[in-house]
Design a protein around this motif. Sequence first.
Motif, PDB file in Angstrom:
ATOM      1  N   SER A 215       0.844  -1.204   0.000  1.00 33.15           N
ATOM      2  CA  SER A 215       0.000   0.000   0.000  1.00 33.15           C
ATOM      3  C   SER A 215       0.879   1.254   0.000  1.00 33.15           C
ATOM      4  O   SER A 215       2.068   1.196   0.325  1.00 33.15           O
ATOM      5  CB  SER A 215      -0.914  -0.011   1.223  1.00 33.15           C
ATOM      6  N   ALA A 216       0.248   2.383  -0.332  1.00 39.35           N
ATOM      7  CA  ALA A 216       0.991   3.652  -0.363  1.00 39.35           C
ATOM      8  C   ALA A 216       1.330   4.102   1.059  1.00 39.35           C
ATOM      9  O   ALA A 216       2.360   4.737   1.291  1.00 39.35           O
ATOM     10  CB  ALA A 216       0.172   4.716  -1.077  1.00 39.35           C
ATOM     11  N   GLN A 217       0.435   3.774   1.991  1.00 37.92           N
ATOM     12  CA  GLN A 217       0.670   4.143   3.396  1.00 37.92           C
ATOM     13  C   GLN A 217       0.711   2.896   4.286  1.00 37.92           C
ATOM     14  O   GLN A 217       0.145   1.871   3.922  1.00 37.92           O
ATOM     15  CB  GLN A 217      -0.484   5.020   3.917  1.00 37.92           C
ATOM     16  N   ARG A 218       1.314   3.034   5.441  1.00 43.47           N
ATOM     17  CA  ARG A 218       1.280   1.944   6.423  1.00 43.47           C
ATOM     18  C   ARG A 218      -0.155   1.716   6.901  1.00 43.47           C
ATOM     19  O   ARG A 218      -0.987   2.606   6.773  1.00 43.47           O
ATOM     20  CB  ARG A 218       2.147   2.291   7.634  1.00 43.47           C
ATOM     21  N   VAL A 219      -0.443   0.545   7.459  1.00 47.51           N
ATOM     22  CA  VAL A 219      -1.790   0.308   7.993  1.00 47.51           C
ATOM     23  C   VAL A 219      -1.744   0.320   9.517  1.00 47.51           C
ATOM     24  O   VAL A 219      -0.768  -0.129  10.127  1.00 47.51           O
ATOM     25  CB  VAL A 219      -2.430  -0.999   7.463  1.00 47.51           C
ATOM     26  N   ALA A 220      -2.844   0.841  10.108  1.00 42.50           N
ATOM     27  CA  ALA A 220      -2.885   1.022  11.565  1.00 42.50           C
ATOM     28  C   ALA A 220      -2.753  -0.298  12.322  1.00 42.50           C
ATOM     29  O   ALA A 220      -2.205  -0.333  13.423  1.00 42.50           O
ATOM     30  CB  ALA A 220      -4.181   1.726  11.946  1.00 42.50           C
ATOM     31  N   SER A 221      -3.232  -1.394  11.728  1.00 42.63           N
ATOM     32  CA  SER A 221      -3.190  -2.680  12.438  1.00 42.63           C
ATOM     33  C   SER A 221      -1.778  -3.285  12.470  1.00 42.63           C
ATOM     34  O   SER A 221      -1.511  -4.185  13.258  1.00 42.63           O
ATOM     35  CB  SER A 221      -4.166  -3.660  11.792  1.00 42.63           C
ATOM     36  N   LEU A 222      -0.894  -2.799  11.578  1.00 39.55           N
ATOM     37  CA  LEU A 222       0.495  -3.294  11.561  1.00 39.55           C
ATOM     38  C   LEU A 222       1.438  -2.093  11.497  1.00 39.55           C
ATOM     39  O   LEU A 222       2.180  -1.916  10.518  1.00 39.55           O
ATOM     40  CB  LEU A 222       0.726  -4.196  10.336  1.00 39.55           C
ATOM     41  N   PRO A 223       1.412  -1.236  12.512  1.00 36.40           N
ATOM     42  CA  PRO A 223       2.117   0.047  12.413  1.00 36.40           C
ATOM     43  C   PRO A 223       3.626  -0.075  12.210  1.00 36.40           C
ATOM     44  O   PRO A 223       4.245   0.812  11.627  1.00 36.40           O
ATOM     45  CB  PRO A 223       1.807   0.727  13.756  1.00 36.40           C
TER      46      PRO A 223
END
Length: 323
Positions: free
Chosen positions: A222-230
């Motif tokens: 993804s373009a950004q990190r995801v909150a569930s796997l910071p």
Amino acid sequence: MKFLKPVIAVLAMAASAGAPAQQYPTHSVTMMVPYAAGGPTDTVARVVAQAMAKPLGQTVLVENRPSAGGILAPEVVKNAKPDGYTILIHHIGMATIPTLYRQLRFNPLTDFEYIGLVNEVPMTIVARPNFPAKDLKEFLSYIKAHKDKVTYANAGIGAASHLCGMLFMSAIQTDFLTVPYKGTGPAMNDLLGGQVDFMCDQTTSTTSQIKSGKIRVYGLTSAQRVASLPEVPTLEEQGLKGSNVGIWHGLYAPKGTPKPVLDKLVSSLQQALAEADVQKRFADLGAVTYPKDKQNPAALQAHLKAEIDKWAPLIKKAGQYAD
Ligand code: ASP
């Protein structure tokens, strides 16, 4: 009395066969899943099916019809009676399959009614627990140095794991031996057991394994990190461009499904996705629920068409086809 049971059964069948579309649904609905049980698509399907059962007032049964590439379930749904009792959940594969397969027994653009978009999920490059690389840099140099030995698991041509692998291999200009499965659920079992080296799989499946340290992770697509796997960096922020891909899911019904039935399916999907529990469950798995204005037939149809046009040139460039 002896004859009563069969008579009642026949009457019930006649009543349900002739039930006007306005009364839909009078019995359970089956949601076909193109990949193996326990995998990421199956996980999304089960959350949606359970949540749609409430507004529909009937059970939604999840039925896995796994096949390499996920091409069997759409064919089954295309050929099912268009009465709303058999529907399909599928992902980005609906947009890549038409270019990847020279012969396909269904057409995603003409053989289905659209219900709506569900959610989008990033993928993660992951490896068996004892893989000898602690970060992306080490991983890339190891797999390049051992390119004839390392194995890449995927769910067949047309699967998200195939698309991600194709982008990844082209980004690093190295090909690997691929091992196809009927879904990344069984592929994950082999990864955990060390029978295959690495794969690219949706966070809906990898999140818990990453969190418990059972597999190694080298980056997100993804373009950004995801909150569930910071703590997991994106591939892009580590300098690897060209591997970004978001796996979107949509719901379909056979072509010719009556309008009142489709309307009921659309409103049930919207009610299901509005549930806080559903949104939380998806978010915990790294998935983003589409906003309400995308949870409808027109949005899914437009998205599917745009994605077919987006991926066709990239697939043609990679030169990967199946018969
Ligand atoms: N999502 C698929 C599964 O559920 C696999 C894939 O698309 O790679 O197994």
